[in-house]
Scaffold this active site. Structure first.
Site, PDB file in Angstrom:
ATOM      1  N   GLU A   1       0.800  -1.222   0.000  1.00 61.57           N
ATOM      2  CA  GLU A   1       0.000   0.000   0.000  1.00 61.57           C
ATOM      3  C   GLU A   1       0.836   1.277   0.000  1.00 61.57           C
ATOM      4  OE1 GLU A   1      -2.898  -0.099   3.144  1.00 61.57           O
ATOM      5  OE2 GLU A   1      -4.001  -1.750   2.226  1.00 61.57           O
TER       6      GLU A   1
ATOM      7  N   GLU B   1      -5.129  -8.685   1.152  1.00 63.49           N
ATOM      8  CA  GLU B   1      -5.765  -8.333   2.434  1.00 63.49           C
ATOM      9  C   GLU B   1      -7.255  -8.128   2.226  1.00 63.49           C
ATOM     10  OE1 GLU B   1      -4.263  -4.987   4.728  1.00 63.49           O
ATOM     11  OE2 GLU B   1      -2.205  -5.589   4.269  1.00 63.49           O
TER      12      GLU B   1
HETATM   13  C1  GBH Z   1      -4.353  -2.014   5.600  1.00 64.70           C
HETATM   14  O1  GBH Z   1      -4.510  -0.670   5.380  1.00 64.70           O
HETATM   15  C2  GBH Z   1      -2.960  -2.255   6.069  1.00 64.70           C
HETATM   16  O2  GBH Z   1      -2.174  -2.845   5.056  1.00 64.70           O
HETATM   17  C3  GBH Z   1      -2.867  -3.052   7.341  1.00 64.70           C
HETATM   18  O3  GBH Z   1      -1.594  -2.951   7.871  1.00 64.70           O
HETATM   19  C4  GBH Z   1      -3.945  -2.578   8.278  1.00 64.70           C
HETATM   20  O4  GBH Z   1      -3.824  -3.135   9.555  1.00 64.70           O
HETATM   21  C5  GBH Z   1      -5.259  -2.936   7.693  1.00 64.70           C
HETATM   22  O5  GBH Z   1      -5.378  -2.481   6.390  1.00 64.70           O
HETATM   23  C6  GBH Z   1      -6.452  -2.450   8.490  1.00 64.70           C
HETATM   24  O6  GBH Z   1      -6.489  -1.073   8.566  1.00 64.70           O
HETATM   25  O7  GBH Z   1     -10.943   6.740   5.178  1.00 64.70           O
HETATM   26  O8  GBH Z   1     -12.958   6.412   3.873  1.00 64.70           O
HETATM   27  O9  GBH Z   1     -10.842   6.734   2.766  1.00 64.70           O
HETATM   28  C7  GBH Z   1      -5.789  -0.258   4.981  1.00 64.70           C
HETATM   29  C8  GBH Z   1      -5.816   1.226   4.831  1.00 64.70           C
HETATM   30  C9  GBH Z   1      -8.216   1.282   4.589  1.00 64.70           C
HETATM   31  C10 GBH Z   1      -6.799   3.167   4.035  1.00 64.70           C
HETATM   32  C11 GBH Z   1      -9.363   1.975   3.964  1.00 64.70           C
HETATM   33  C12 GBH Z   1      -7.928   3.827   3.377  1.00 64.70           C
HETATM   34  C13 GBH Z   1     -10.247   4.002   3.164  1.00 64.70           C
HETATM   35  C14 GBH Z   1     -11.320   4.482   4.055  1.00 64.70           C
HETATM   36  N1  GBH Z   1      -6.951   1.739   4.127  1.00 64.70           N
HETATM   37  N2  GBH Z   1      -9.184   3.383   3.900  1.00 64.70           N
HETATM   38  S1  GBH Z   1     -11.520   6.208   3.955  1.00 64.70           S
END
Ligand code: GBH
Length: 479
Positions: free
Chosen positions: A172, A376
């Site tokens: 990511e 994931e």
């Molecule tokens: C992942 O990130 C990571 O790789 C992992 O380490 C982490 O623990 C896991 O997911 C859970 O968080 O705020 O409406 O734009 C995910 C990160 C999740 C970032 C969804 C952007 C979009 C929601 N992303 N998020 S919003």
């Protein structure tokens, strides 16, 4: 579009890789042991006010000391693959120079432990724990970090390059760049749009250089990949298409473009010209970035809904991240992120498995020859530990239901022609959830953060059954 993603009895192919994922800083602990240097997440989590409750990864799940027990747990659940990450500061404490033997030896023991149990290792080289010494020289805003990353990749490849199943360069890069240097919600906590875009480019460059380095040293025939958190964007109203184009550019095409088409999207450069002149992209860089990959890793959790601000009405949730100080969307203050239909997970993210089907199908349409892997998918819920006659239990029917809906969506994408090679559930263990510390539990296995005891939740038992039968089991309705 949720109620129809509840199928059971759907079959998965014999070579589909069912597994689970973790990341080094989130589970290992042992932050100062065996020569590990500090990373940006040590610095960030030890800075008051940055992480919920002042939580840090100092101990986390203590996986560094308990990995053998965790390997047995994976085996008992029947996992076919395990996606883990390697902590760069264990391998090179300052991000440069001599390899730290104890660090390499740890991952070698882990990988050999997987292989001896018949579990395929999927190794990620970078899941956000940049050596602090490199951050002191500018981190991902500094071009030299990309070259340092390639040296690190070579060191790891020389040691483990005869036994890793799939190599993933970065996890990511969207988060590393935009949350690390734009919104400041993640380490190193910088809030500057120009820095975020420079970081995007240097991360892309690091990926390309690392693939090249790995290819020179590996001796088996592994897969090469990168994992992206691509955004599924739902436009609203007349201005929705323009807002979606903007966010698609910054979230998706700024990575997919150079990685797979060999160029940056012209509209993104134009959209952000008031933020940066993009001088950090040098002649020849896009050719370095566009290395052949054999599989694309897809992390999927939820969707976003956008429209443009009309310039008159009161603004709705501009940037989508009001609480964060900086913006994760450089040059996009006029894009509004709207509230989305539920249900929601404990993170507040909407549950929409149709987004996963859509994402996989659209990637397959654009890159028909590129195999995909869900690297994931999972959910945080407010788990309740209950005491049953035969011992403690977590009846996490909401997580089980979330997983079943998303496996159903993935299965539909496959029926529509998508070459999906596997699925890594996030996460094997409850762990350090970045800015949320230990307040959010994503594990299919519960971790008691006082005793560090592990307890498989009902979702883990459900997942074991899926892996054993290769067919989606029944799940009692949660909602
Ligand atoms: C992942 O990130 C990571 O790789 C992992 O380490 C982490 O623990 C896991 O997911 C859970 O968080 O705020 O409406 O734009 C995910 C990160 C999740 C970032 C969804 C952007 C979009 C929601 N992303 N998020 S919003």
């Amino acid at each position: 579009g949720n109620a129809d993603y509840r199928d059971s009895g759907l079959d998965f192919p014999a070579d589909f890789l069912f597994g689970s994922a973790t990341a080094s800083y989130q589970i290992e602990g042992a932050a100062t042991e065996d020569g590990r240097g500090p990373s940006i997440w040590d610095t960030f989590s030890h800075t008051p006010g940055k992480v919920w409750n002042g939580d840090t990864g100092d101990v986390a799940d203590d996986h560094y000391h308990r990995f053998d027990e965790d390997l047995d747990l994976m085996k008992s659940l029947g996992l076919e693959a395990y996606r883990f990450s390697i902590a760069w500061p264990r391998i090179q404490p300052t991000g440069r120079g001599e390899a730290n033997e104890a660090g390499l030896a740890f991952y070698e023991r882990l990988v050999d432990g997987l292989i001896s149990r018949g579990i395929r290792p999927i190794a990620t080289l970078y899941h956000w724990d940049l050596p602090q010494a490199l951050e002191d020289e500018g981190g991902w805003t500094n071009r030299a970090t990309a070259y340092a990353f390639a040296d690190y990749a070579r060191i790891v490849g020389e040691r483990l390059g005869d036994r890793i199943e799939v190599w993933t360069t970065l996890n990511e890069p969207w988060c590393s760049a935009y949350l690390g240097y734009g919104s400041g919600a993640h380490a190193p906590g910088i809030m500057d749009g120009a820095s975020a875009l420079a970081a995007v480019h240097h991360l892309n460059l690091a990926h390309g250089l690392a693939i090249t380095a790995l290819q020179e040293v590996v001796t088996n025939d592994p897969g090469f990949s990168i994992t992206l958190n691509l955004h599924v964007i739902r436009p609203v109203g007349e201005s929705g298409a323009e807002a979606a184009r903007r966010i698609d550019g910054l979230a998706n095409r700024v990575f997919l473009g150079p990685l797979l088409h060999g160029e940056y999207p012209a509209d993104v450069i134009e959209d952000t010209k008031d933020v940066t002149d993009w001088a950090f992209v040098h002649e020849g860089d896009t050719a370095i970035i566009k290395q052949p990959i054999s599989v694309l890793g897809v992390n999927y959790y939820s969707t976003v809904t956008v429209q443009m601000w009309d310039g008159v009405s009161e603004r709705v949730n501009a940037d989508g991240h009001k609480d964060m100080g900086g913006s994760p969307w450089p040059g996009s203050r006029d894009v509004e992120f709207l509230a989305q239909d539920g249900p929601y997970t404990e993170m507040g993210w909407n549950i929409d498995p149709s987004g996963l089907e859509e994402l996989l199908v659209s990637l397959h349409d654009e890159f028909p020859d590129l195999p995909l892997m869900v690297t994931e998918n999972g959910a945080a819920f407010d788990d309740v530990l209950t005491q049953e006659a035969d011992g403690p239990a977590v009846h996490d029917i909401d997580r089980t239901d979330y997983l079943r809906r998303h496996f159903t969506a993935a299965h539909r994408a496959m029926q529509r022609g998508v070459d999906l090679r596997g699925y890594q559930v996030w996460s094997l263990l409850d762990n350090f959830e970045w800015g949320y510390g230990y307040s959010k539990r994503f594990g299919i296995v519960r971790v008691d953060f006082d005793t560090l005891e592990r307890l498989p939740k009902d979702s883990a038992k459900w997942y074991s059954e899926l892996i054993r039968t290769r067919s989606l089991p029944e799940t009692p309705a949660a909602y």
